[in-house]
Scaffold this motif. Structure first.
Motif, PDB file in Angstrom:
ATOM      1  N   GLY A 142       0.822  -1.392  -0.053  1.00 29.90           N
ATOM      2  CA  GLY A 142       0.016   0.090  -0.069  1.00 29.90           C
ATOM      3  C   GLY A 142       0.888   1.357   0.152  1.00 29.90           C
ATOM      4  O   GLY A 142       0.485   2.269   0.640  1.00 29.90           O
ATOM      5  N   ILE A 143       1.700   1.417  -0.784  1.00 25.35           N
ATOM      6  CA  ILE A 143       2.937   2.416  -0.715  1.00 25.35           C
ATOM      7  C   ILE A 143       2.771   3.040  -2.246  1.00 25.35           C
ATOM      8  O   ILE A 143       3.205   2.448  -3.227  1.00 25.35           O
ATOM      9  CB  ILE A 143       4.407   2.035  -0.425  1.00 25.35           C
ATOM     10  N   THR A 144       2.723   4.338  -2.487  1.00 27.75           N
ATOM     11  CA  THR A 144       2.636   4.881  -3.559  1.00 27.75           C
ATOM     12  C   THR A 144       3.749   5.954  -3.438  1.00 27.75           C
ATOM     13  O   THR A 144       3.936   6.484  -2.257  1.00 27.75           O
ATOM     14  CB  THR A 144       1.257   5.664  -4.041  1.00 27.75           C
ATOM     15  N   GLN A 145       4.231   6.297  -4.671  1.00 28.47           N
ATOM     16  CA  GLN A 145       5.350   7.444  -4.695  1.00 28.47           C
ATOM     17  C   GLN A 145       4.886   8.293  -5.852  1.00 28.47           C
ATOM     18  O   GLN A 145       4.670   7.703  -6.909  1.00 28.47           O
ATOM     19  CB  GLN A 145       6.712   7.047  -4.804  1.00 28.47           C
ATOM     20  N   SER A 146       5.259   9.433  -5.595  1.00 26.35           N
ATOM     21  CA  SER A 146       4.964  10.395  -6.844  1.00 26.35           C
ATOM     22  C   SER A 146       5.955  11.603  -6.694  1.00 26.35           C
ATOM     23  O   SER A 146       6.591  11.994  -5.729  1.00 26.35           O
ATOM     24  CB  SER A 146       3.346  10.933  -6.642  1.00 26.35           C
ATOM     25  N   PRO A 147       6.390  12.118  -7.941  1.00 22.99           N
ATOM     26  CA  PRO A 147       6.063  11.660  -9.188  1.00 22.99           C
ATOM     27  C   PRO A 147       6.832  10.262  -9.569  1.00 22.99           C
ATOM     28  O   PRO A 147       7.801   9.916  -8.433  1.00 22.99           O
ATOM     29  CB  PRO A 147       6.509  12.644 -10.272  1.00 22.99           C
ATOM     30  N   ARG A 148       6.610   9.624 -10.504  1.00 24.12           N
ATOM     31  CA  ARG A 148       7.461   8.178 -10.623  1.00 24.12           C
ATOM     32  C   ARG A 148       8.661   8.671 -11.498  1.00 24.12           C
ATOM     33  O   ARG A 148       9.825   7.967 -11.297  1.00 24.12           O
ATOM     34  CB  ARG A 148       6.727   7.268 -11.444  1.00 24.12           C
ATOM     35  N   HIS A 149       8.604   9.749 -12.159  1.00 25.39           N
ATOM     36  CA  HIS A 149       9.495  10.169 -12.969  1.00 25.39           C
ATOM     37  C   HIS A 149       9.717  11.661 -13.074  1.00 25.39           C
ATOM     38  O   HIS A 149       8.768  12.311 -12.956  1.00 25.39           O
ATOM     39  CB  HIS A 149       9.691   9.710 -14.451  1.00 25.39           C
ATOM     40  N   LYS A 150      10.913  12.210 -12.949  1.00 24.49           N
ATOM     41  CA  LYS A 150      11.004  13.831 -12.870  1.00 24.49           C
ATOM     42  C   LYS A 150      12.393  13.887 -13.497  1.00 24.49           C
ATOM     43  O   LYS A 150      13.539  13.451 -13.020  1.00 24.49           O
ATOM     44  CB  LYS A 150      10.796  14.271 -11.578  1.00 24.49           C
ATOM     45  N   VAL A 151      12.418  14.898 -14.400  1.00 28.29           N
ATOM     46  CA  VAL A 151      13.805  15.549 -14.723  1.00 28.29           C
ATOM     47  C   VAL A 151      13.617  17.216 -14.224  1.00 28.29           C
ATOM     48  O   VAL A 151      12.645  17.741 -14.490  1.00 28.29           O
ATOM     49  CB  VAL A 151      13.823  15.677 -16.155  1.00 28.29           C
TER      50      VAL A 151
END
Lengths: 113, 109
Positions: free
Chosen positions: A3-12
Protein backbone atom coordinates in the motif's frame (compact mmCIF):
# COMPACT_ATOMS: atom_id res chain seq x y z
CA UNK A 1 1.25 -5.04 -1.92
CA UNK A 2 2.27 -2.87 1.02
CA UNK A 3 0.00 0.00 0.00
CA UNK A 4 2.83 2.42 -0.78
CA UNK A 5 2.69 4.92 -3.60
CA UNK A 6 5.32 7.39 -4.70
CA UNK A 7 4.93 10.52 -6.78
CA UNK A 8 6.09 11.54 -9.23
CA UNK A 9 7.41 8.31 -10.72
CA UNK A 10 9.76 10.16 -13.05
CA UNK A 11 11.12 13.68 -12.91
CA UNK A 12 13.71 15.69 -14.79
CA UNK A 13 14.84 18.92 -13.19
CA UNK A 14 17.61 21.45 -13.52
CA UNK A 15 20.54 21.98 -11.21
CA UNK A 16 19.75 24.41 -8.42
CA UNK A 17 15.99 23.91 -8.35
CA UNK A 18 14.15 22.52 -5.31
CA UNK A 19 12.41 19.17 -5.74
CA UNK A 20 9.92 17.38 -3.48
CA UNK A 21 9.14 13.69 -3.69
CA UNK A 22 6.10 12.24 -1.97
CA UNK A 23 5.54 8.88 -0.34
CA UNK A 24 2.05 7.83 0.71
CA UNK A 25 1.05 4.75 2.69
CA UNK A 26 -2.42 3.43 3.41
CA UNK A 27 -1.74 1.24 6.47
CA UNK A 28 -0.71 3.71 9.23
CA UNK A 29 2.74 2.25 9.84
CA UNK A 30 4.80 4.30 12.24
CA UNK A 31 8.21 3.99 10.56
CA UNK A 32 8.91 5.31 7.07
CA UNK A 33 12.20 5.57 5.19
CA UNK A 34 13.75 7.26 2.17
CA UNK A 35 16.55 5.50 0.31
CA UNK A 36 18.48 6.21 -2.84
CA UNK A 37 19.75 3.47 -5.13
CA UNK A 38 22.78 3.92 -7.36
CA UNK A 39 24.70 1.33 -9.40
CA UNK A 40 27.35 -0.38 -7.32
CA UNK A 41 26.15 1.16 -4.04
CA UNK A 42 23.00 -0.67 -3.21
CA UNK A 43 20.31 1.09 -1.22
CA UNK A 44 21.50 3.87 1.08
CA UNK A 45 19.38 5.47 3.77
CA UNK A 46 18.75 9.20 3.44
CA UNK A 47 16.30 9.96 6.26
CA UNK A 48 13.71 8.11 8.23
CA UNK A 49 10.70 8.92 10.38
CA UNK A 50 9.42 7.21 13.51
CA UNK A 51 6.23 9.21 13.82
CA UNK A 52 4.49 12.44 12.90
CA UNK A 53 7.07 15.23 13.06
CA UNK A 54 9.72 12.75 14.29
CA UNK A 55 12.55 12.29 11.82
CA UNK A 56 16.25 11.47 11.85
CA UNK A 57 19.19 11.43 9.46
CA UNK A 58 20.55 8.43 7.64
CA UNK A 59 23.86 7.65 5.99
CA UNK A 60 23.59 10.13 3.08
CA UNK A 61 21.43 13.00 4.39
CA UNK A 62 23.44 16.01 3.15
CA UNK A 63 21.41 18.09 0.69
CA UNK A 64 18.10 16.48 1.69
CA UNK A 65 15.37 17.34 4.14
CA UNK A 66 12.17 15.52 5.09
CA UNK A 67 8.84 16.27 6.65
CA UNK A 68 6.02 14.20 8.06
CA UNK A 69 2.92 16.14 9.04
CA UNK A 70 0.56 13.15 8.72
CA UNK A 71 1.11 9.47 9.44
CA UNK A 72 0.42 8.51 5.84
CA UNK A 73 2.72 10.99 4.06
CA UNK A 74 6.50 11.33 4.11
CA UNK A 75 8.05 14.01 1.93
CA UNK A 76 11.65 14.19 0.72
CA UNK A 77 12.96 17.58 -0.43
CA UNK A 78 16.12 18.28 -2.35
CA UNK A 79 16.76 21.83 -1.33
CA UNK A 80 18.89 22.72 -4.37
CA UNK A 81 19.23 19.77 -6.72
CA UNK A 82 22.69 18.77 -7.96
CA UNK A 83 23.72 16.28 -10.63
CA UNK A 84 25.05 13.95 -7.92
CA UNK A 85 21.47 13.57 -6.71
CA UNK A 86 20.44 11.90 -9.96
CA UNK A 87 19.26 8.57 -8.69
CA UNK A 88 16.31 6.29 -8.07
CA UNK A 89 14.58 7.10 -4.79
CA UNK A 90 12.63 4.50 -2.83
CA UNK A 91 10.31 4.95 0.08
CA UNK A 92 9.83 2.09 2.52
CA UNK A 93 7.70 1.28 5.54
CA UNK A 94 8.58 -0.94 8.45
CA UNK A 95 5.98 -3.46 9.45
CA UNK A 96 5.57 -4.69 12.99
CA UNK A 97 6.48 -8.04 14.44
CA UNK A 98 9.79 -9.65 15.24
CA UNK A 99 11.50 -9.11 11.91
CA UNK A 100 10.90 -5.42 11.33
CA UNK A 101 10.89 -6.13 7.60
CA UNK A 102 10.77 -3.12 5.31
CA UNK A 103 8.46 -2.98 2.33
CA UNK A 104 9.25 -0.70 -0.57
CA UNK A 105 7.35 1.56 -2.89
CA UNK A 106 7.76 1.53 -6.69
CA UNK A 107 10.43 4.25 -6.76
CA UNK A 108 10.96 7.67 -8.31
CA UNK A 109 13.58 8.11 -11.02
CA UNK A 110 15.04 11.60 -10.70
CA UNK A 111 17.36 13.13 -13.26
CA UNK A 112 19.11 16.42 -12.50
CA UNK A 113 20.51 18.11 -15.62
CA UNK B 1 31.16 -0.16 10.45
CA UNK B 2 28.60 -2.67 9.27
CA UNK B 3 29.31 -4.10 5.82
CA UNK B 4 27.47 -6.33 3.39
CA UNK B 5 29.15 -7.80 0.32
CA UNK B 6 27.31 -9.80 -2.29
CA UNK B 7 28.87 -12.09 -4.86
CA UNK B 8 28.93 -12.58 -7.70
CA UNK B 9 27.84 -9.20 -9.10
CA UNK B 10 26.16 -10.99 -12.01
CA UNK B 11 25.28 -14.60 -12.70
CA UNK B 12 24.01 -16.18 -15.88
CA UNK B 13 22.40 -19.61 -15.67
CA UNK B 14 20.65 -21.94 -18.05
CA UNK B 15 17.14 -22.92 -17.13
CA UNK B 16 17.36 -25.80 -14.66
CA UNK B 17 20.97 -25.08 -13.67
CA UNK B 18 21.03 -24.75 -9.88
CA UNK B 19 23.40 -22.31 -8.16
CA UNK B 20 23.91 -20.13 -5.08
CA UNK B 21 24.29 -16.44 -4.37
CA UNK B 22 26.47 -15.29 -1.50
CA UNK B 23 26.01 -12.51 1.05
CA UNK B 24 28.94 -11.93 3.42
CA UNK B 25 28.45 -9.55 6.32
CA UNK B 26 30.10 -7.92 9.28
CA UNK B 27 27.73 -6.34 11.76
CA UNK B 28 27.75 -5.21 15.37
CA UNK B 29 25.19 -7.71 16.55
CA UNK B 30 22.91 -9.29 13.97
CA UNK B 31 19.20 -8.75 14.56
CA UNK B 32 18.14 -10.06 11.17
CA UNK B 33 19.35 -10.82 7.66
CA UNK B 34 16.95 -10.06 4.82
CA UNK B 35 16.72 -11.18 1.21
CA UNK B 36 14.85 -9.16 -1.40
CA UNK B 37 14.13 -9.63 -5.07
CA UNK B 38 14.11 -6.58 -7.36
CA UNK B 39 12.79 -6.56 -10.91
CA UNK B 40 13.90 -3.81 -13.32
CA UNK B 41 12.07 -0.55 -12.72
CA UNK B 42 10.42 -1.77 -9.52
CA UNK B 43 10.97 -1.59 -5.79
CA UNK B 44 12.57 -4.45 -3.84
CA UNK B 45 10.20 -7.24 -2.91
CA UNK B 46 10.70 -8.92 0.47
CA UNK B 47 11.55 -12.64 0.39
CA UNK B 48 12.98 -13.87 3.71
CA UNK B 49 14.23 -12.90 7.16
CA UNK B 50 16.81 -15.07 8.93
CA UNK B 51 17.74 -14.48 12.56
CA UNK B 52 20.33 -16.98 13.71
CA UNK B 53 23.06 -19.25 12.38
CA UNK B 54 21.71 -22.54 11.13
CA UNK B 55 18.33 -21.15 10.19
CA UNK B 56 16.89 -21.94 6.75
CA UNK B 57 13.83 -20.69 4.90
CA UNK B 58 12.33 -21.78 1.60
CA UNK B 59 9.98 -20.33 -0.96
CA UNK B 60 9.32 -22.18 -4.20
CA UNK B 61 12.75 -22.66 -5.87
CA UNK B 62 14.58 -20.44 -3.36
CA UNK B 63 16.20 -21.47 -0.10
CA UNK B 64 18.07 -19.08 2.17
CA UNK B 65 20.58 -20.23 4.76
CA UNK B 66 22.57 -18.36 7.41
CA UNK B 67 25.92 -18.80 9.14
CA UNK B 68 27.69 -16.41 11.52
CA UNK B 69 29.48 -14.69 8.63
CA UNK B 70 27.39 -15.21 5.51
CA UNK B 71 24.11 -16.16 3.96
CA UNK B 72 23.43 -18.12 0.81
CA UNK B 73 20.44 -17.94 -1.47
CA UNK B 74 20.20 -21.29 -3.22
CA UNK B 75 18.22 -21.41 -6.45
CA UNK B 76 17.13 -24.88 -7.48
CA UNK B 77 16.22 -25.60 -11.11
CA UNK B 78 15.71 -21.90 -11.93
CA UNK B 79 13.28 -20.67 -14.54
CA UNK B 80 13.54 -17.53 -16.70
CA UNK B 81 11.02 -15.80 -14.43
CA UNK B 82 13.56 -16.04 -11.59
CA UNK B 83 15.70 -13.49 -13.45
CA UNK B 84 16.05 -10.43 -11.20
CA UNK B 85 18.48 -8.68 -8.91
CA UNK B 86 18.66 -10.24 -5.47
CA UNK B 87 19.51 -7.96 -2.56
CA UNK B 88 20.76 -8.88 0.87
CA UNK B 89 20.51 -6.62 3.93
CA UNK B 90 21.40 -6.86 7.61
CA UNK B 91 19.85 -5.19 10.62
CA UNK B 92 22.19 -4.43 13.51
CA UNK B 93 21.60 -3.94 17.22
CA UNK B 94 20.86 -0.22 16.69
CA UNK B 95 18.25 -1.24 14.09
CA UNK B 96 20.17 0.26 11.17
CA UNK B 97 19.69 -1.59 7.87
CA UNK B 98 22.69 -2.04 5.59
CA UNK B 99 22.16 -3.30 2.04
CA UNK B 100 24.51 -5.06 -0.31
CA UNK B 101 24.88 -3.97 -3.92
CA UNK B 102 23.01 -7.02 -5.19
CA UNK B 103 23.51 -9.95 -7.55
CA UNK B 104 21.95 -9.66 -10.99
CA UNK B 105 20.66 -13.09 -12.00
CA UNK B 106 19.79 -13.98 -15.60
CA UNK B 107 18.23 -17.35 -16.38
CA UNK B 108 18.24 -18.30 -20.05
CA UNK B 109 15.63 -20.69 -21.47
Amino acid sequence: DAGITQSPRHKVTETGTPVTLRCHQTENHRYMYWYRQDPGHGLRLIHYSYGVKDTDKGEVSDGYSVSRSKTEDFLLTLESATSSQTSVYFCAIRVGGEGYEQYFGPGTRLTVT
Amino acid sequence: EDQVTQSPEALRLQEGESSSLNCSYTVSGLRGLFWYRQDPGKGPEFLFTLYSAGEEKEKERLKATLTKKESFLHITAPKPEDSATYLCAVRSLNNDMRFGAGTRLTVKP
